[in-house]
Scaffold this active site. Structure first.
Site, PDB file in Angstrom:
ATOM      1  N   ARG A   1      35.502  47.965  40.657  1.00 20.81           N
ATOM      2  CA  ARG A   1      34.574  47.999  42.086  1.00 20.81           C
ATOM      3  C   ARG A   1      35.605  47.890  43.479  1.00 20.81           C
ATOM      4  NH1 ARG A   1      29.534  44.772  43.226  1.00 20.81           N
ATOM      5  NH2 ARG A   1      30.862  42.954  43.254  1.00 20.81           N
TER       6      ARG A   1
ATOM      7  N   SER B   1      41.365  41.035  36.474  1.00 14.33           N
ATOM      8  CA  SER B   1      40.750  39.675  35.463  1.00 14.33           C
ATOM      9  C   SER B   1      41.316  39.736  34.347  1.00 14.33           C
ATOM     10  CB  SER B   1      39.056  40.054  35.547  1.00 14.33           C
ATOM     11  OG  SER B   1      38.621  40.391  36.608  1.00 14.33           O
TER      12      SER B   1
ATOM     13  N   ASP C   1      39.122  37.001  38.318  1.00 11.54           N
ATOM     14  CA  ASP C   1      37.819  36.898  38.728  1.00 11.54           C
ATOM     15  C   ASP C   1      37.025  35.503  38.825  1.00 11.54           C
ATOM     16  OD1 ASP C   1      38.133  36.812  36.006  1.00 11.54           O
ATOM     17  OD2 ASP C   1      36.584  38.301  35.482  1.00 11.54           O
TER      18      ASP C   1
END
Ligand code: BG6
Ligand code: BG6
Ligand code: GLC
Ligand code: GLC
Length: 894
Positions: free
Chosen positions: A512, A576, A630
């Protein structure tokens, strides 16, 4: 003739039969519906028999047949034993008379007689008394059945009227008696009504047999109803046999127009006045009485025997149904001297009475058949009715008349009548055989799923192992399991963060890119724009350069989309995966996890790699100021809303936790701040074998087939990327064992990854009917029946429940550590959470909360789902980092 005129009311025309049929259809509806069942005269009892015989039934059973004109004990061998040709049934039976007084005595005495007869039978047939014998019980009275092996007696009928059993479970009564008799080992598997057993008996030879009909001492019928219409049983798919108990038709007055004075007299003198009105017009126990009452009345008014009435003729029970065929003998036997005309007249009376009986049966049977036809939206119904009972079997004209009228009432259907050749016990044994198979399947499924059940003790152990490895990681002692990586984030946000930041987010389901704008004043003023990009599998597992080039390309697209190509924005990078950090803006990838395995990345600084890729593009500039896990991004994002948020949890594709640790506990500390956020990388718990005692063979298989075997063992028990695979392994095993999908291992089932987390979430949703579960499985290429879908749902439940409990145990370890760090007796704390498993699964979050609560009773843990993902948190961290740069810059200038 005089008789015809006299019995005018007993002759029913077709329009009357159609009216009766329509009334009976209405009664069936009433009995099936949950609202009106309690008051319904026709009880429509669910039987838990879901299918007619399919040829797979086998086994040896004892059988008891109680409630017809004869009580029998039997041994039934279904497709087993030496002497029978393949596919056959072999039976041995013995009739045991029941003394009259037992029929109206105490229930326990009757059952003692039943069980003593059973024991006698076992001894006589030399059946091993040591072994446990499964038993099928035919009990021909109305019973409410919560399950196949329970039956609460609603009322006695026919010539039975015993004390102390009404409302009780007759299977329990039978078991009690067997225990009192002693010396036998019997397992009562099933209890069925004689109609059901008859349908099954006839269904053995004729697949189309879906109705069972008894016209004997009593009368009744059962049929296969669509389960969606059976309100009293959960489920909406498939069929269930319903015992109509149609003998009670008319008990609420529905037949009053058709009732004669003779019917009223029969009823008044019966064992159960006001009850079983239809049965009293139809069945063997009453037809003789009806004839006697008619003949008596005719004699009294001078139409017979010159007006002479004998005492015998006045006596109840002196004419039985069996007599009805042979008029002269019976009349002489009653002390009468009949003329030829008398004989013809009496013969005619009995014809009219039995003709009415077959007409009434035809009317109700056609109601049932019409209902089945409508249920299935058929234009023509082809069906077989299995029939038993002394009236049907011994009355010469009865079957022919019945068939004729049914065919006249249903001209467009093909109805075949099959006489049950061997009584009801064959069918009862078939039902027991299915029950036995289901029970053994149940047992094997339970055994398979048992290892997924976590005891409290095991969960406590997981909690303490987690705790121990958290400590070891902080001391840098156990680099092989939990890494405890410093994040260089020292504070949660304070609300003073301002400005526009770009956030990039790699490592979850998607990549994203976001633009976040923190404005002055209230939190609500955060502005967010974002775009989602998928990362193709080839890129996740290609070269590092390709991967980062792909990211740079997505960023380029996003900047175009926002019209900010030249803005040179400060950016935060949510990455992440486990990174060793020495500052907020550098992070060396230690090892890939989850579905990533791009080459030449491990051991390199990911911020550098991204910068290089952007440089290669030579198109825009970015100031990457922070790299953030994350979990950390999620904690920060949630802490912006709730200052008590000091833990970040991901339960998504992977699983991980970060939390605010006291700096004094951190070996690799580098600041004088009081606390620092630690990215635990708890997914690595168990990589040293510490979870081997809870790891099942299915988990081991999933690990072996994964991209990183031997790594992230805790993650592989708990996160979205693996749960579906565990489920698939279990389903494969069940299928290979013949317990699922009829034993067919299909290509779909062999396909890794078919069970994505979203499907698990859908399958386990309580709002979803089984039919929908089936359609999801269908989409996945798995052809399931109703039982299969139940099992698949159970497997999903067992796997996801264990996952939620394990994560709960982990959270308990973390919050208890924080509590102890701070020397508190009670800790209030918020966990910021993100991830598809947590957010989309119907039960995961609840089970996780409950487990954490039980395992960390001194902490009051709230869970706050992150609203905008970790990108916002990364932007907050970037804001703080830039502020520091600025401050440092200012200081440098002065
Ligand atoms: C028999 C069944 O074949 O038919 C009995 O085995 C059943 O259980 C009976 O009740 C019905 O007929 P009758 O005439 O004996 O009541
Ligand atoms: C998102 C975060 O909100 O949650 C991701 O921004 C994170 O970085 C993800 O990895 C976890 O969820 P999932 O289910 O996509 O793995
Ligand atoms: C009575 C019983 C019923 C049984 C029928 C035939 O009507 O109530 O359960 O099926 O007799 O035996
Ligand atoms: C994996 C990663 C970890 C991440 C987690 C959740 O466990 O190693 O860094 O936080 O997945 O996405």
């Amino acid at each position: 003739s005089a008789v015809d005129r006299f019995l005018y009311a007993m002759r029913l025309h077709d329009d009357q039969l159609e009216d009766i049929s329509a009334r009976f259809q209405a009664e069936m509806k009433k009995g099936l519906s949950a609202e009106s069942n309690a008051a319904a005269a026709v009880k429509m009892l669910p039987t838990h028999v879901r299918s007619t015989p399919d040829g797979s039934e086998r086994g040896q059973f004892l059988a008891l047949d109680l409630g017809g004109s004869k009580f029998k004990v039997l041994q039934v061998k279904v497709r087993e034993g030496m002497g029978i040709r393949k596919g056959g049934v072999e039976m041995e039976e013995k009739i045991y008379p029941i003394p009259k007084e037992l029929l109206i005595g105490r229930g326990t005495e009757l059952f003692d007689h039943v069980s003593e007869s059973l024991k006698d039978f076992l001894q006589e047939k030399n059946i091993n008394l040591e072994k446990t014998h499964p038993l099928a019980f035919t009990f021909s009275f109305p019973c409410e059945q919560p399950t196949l092996n329970q039956g609460l007696l609603l009322s006695w009928s026919k010539n039975f009227r015993l004390r102390g059993l009404q409302g009780k479970d007759v299977v329990q009564s039978l078991k009690g008696a067997i225990e009192r008799t002693g010396g036998m080992n019997v397992d009562v598997l099933s209890m069925v009504n004689d109609t059901v057993a008859t349908m099954m008996t006839c269904g053995f030879d004729d697949q189309r047999c879906e109705v069972g009909l008894i016209i004997g001492t009593g009368t009744n019928a059962c049929y296969m109803e669509a389960l969606r219409h059976v309100d009293l049983v959960e489920g909406d798919e498939g069929q269930m046999c319903v015992n109509t108990e149609w003998g009670g038709f008319g008990d609420d007055g529905a037949l009053n127009e058709y009732i004669t004075e003779f019917d009223r007299d029969v009823d008044a003198a019966s064992n159960n006045p006001g009850k079983q009105i239809f049965e009293k017009m139809v069945s063997g126990m009453y037809l003789g009485e009806l004839v006697r009452l008619v003949v008596l009345k005719m004699a009294k008014v001078g139409l017979l025997f010159d007006g002479f009435v004998s005492d015998a003729l006045r006596t109840k029970g002196k004419i039985t149904t069996a007599n009805v065929a042979n008029t002269r003998d019976i009349l002489t036997g009653l002390g009468l001297t009949p003329s030829q005309d008398d004989c013809i007249a009496v013969q005619h009376v009995s014809t009219i009475v039995s003709f009415r009986s077959s007409n009434l049966v035809a009317a109700c049977l056609s109601a049932i058949l019409t209902r089945i036809k409508k249920n299935r939206s058929l234009r023509t119904l082809t069906i077989t009715v299995g029939v038993d009972g002394t009236v049907y079997k011994t009355h010469p004209q009865y079957p022919k008349r019945l068939h004729k009228v049914v065919r006249r009432l249903l001209p467009e259907s093909h109805v075949r009548f099959v006489l049950s050749d061997s009584g009801s016990s064959k069918g009862a044994a078939l039902v027991a055989a299915v029950a036995q198979r289901l029970a053994s399947r149940r047992k094997q499924v339970d055994e398979t799923l048992f290892p997924f059940q976590m005891s409290q003790e095991q969960l406590h152990l997981v909690k303490s192992r987690m705790r121990a490895d958290l400590e070891a990681g902080l001391k840098n002692k156990n680099p092989s399991t939990i890494k405890m990586l410093p994040s260089f984030v020292y504070h949660t946000p304070d609300g003073t963060e301002r400005g526009k930041y770009l956030a990039l987010d790699l490592g979850g389901t998607n990549f994203r890119a976001l633009l976040v704008n923190f404005k002055k004043g209230l939190h609500q003023n955060t502005r967010l724009y974002h775009k989602i990009y998928t990362v193709p599998m080839e890129i996740m597992q290609g070269t590092g350069e390709e991967l980062f080039d792909h990211l740079a390309q997505c960023v380029s697209d996003f900047l175009d989309y926002m019209g900010m190509k030249n803005a040179h924005l400060p950016a935060g990078f949510t990455f992440s995966f486990p990174c060793e950090q020495t500052a907020i803006d550098t992070g060396t990838l230690l090892t890939w996890t989850k579905g990533f395995k791009a080459t030449d990345c491990e051991g390199h600084d990911v911020v550098n790699m991204l910068r290089e890729a952007i440089k290669r593009r030579n198109e825009f500039d970015l100031d990457i100021a922070a790299v953030v896990n994350d979990t950390v991004g999620t904690m920060m994002s949630c802490a912006y809303e709730d200052p008590e948020c000091e833990v970040g949890l991901i339960a998504g594709t992977g699983t991980n936790v970060c939390y605010m640790e006291d700096v004094r506990n951190i070996e690799k500390r580098d600041a004088d701040a009081q606390r620092m956020c630690i990215n635990t990388e708890w997914g690595g718990l168990g990589d040293d074998g510490s979870l081997n005692d809870i790891i099942t063979p299915y988990d081991a298989e999933v690990d072996q087939n994964s991209l990183h075997p031997g790594k992230q063992r805790f993650e592989k028990l708990t996160s979205g990327m693996y749960l579906g695979e565990i489920v698939r392994q279990v389903l494969l095993d069940l299928t290979r064992g013949g317990l699922l999908f009829r034993g067919h291992v299909t290509e779909a089932l062999k396909t890794p990854g078919i069970f994505e987390t979203k499907y698990l979430s859908q399958i386990e949703s309580d709002r979803l009917a089984l039919l929908q579960v089936r359609s999801i499985l269908q989409q996945l290429g798995l052809d399931s029946n109703c039982d299969d879908s139940i099992i698949v749902k159970e497997v999903c439940g067992a796997v996801s429940r264990r996952a939620a409990q394990l994560v709960g145990a982990g959270i308990a370890a973390v919050v208890d550590k924080i509590r102890e760090n701070r020397g508190l007796e009670h800790l209030n704390i918020t966990v910021g959470v993100d991830g598809a498993l947590y957010k989309l699964h119907p039960h995961f979050s609840r089970v996780l909360h409950d487990t954490a609560k039980v395992l960390a009773p001194l902490c009051n843990v709230s869970f706050l789902p992150s609203e905008e993902g970790s990108g916002k948190g990364a932007a907050l961290i970037t804001a703080v980092a830039k502020q520091k740069d600025k401050d440092a810059g200012c200081k440098g200038q002065t």
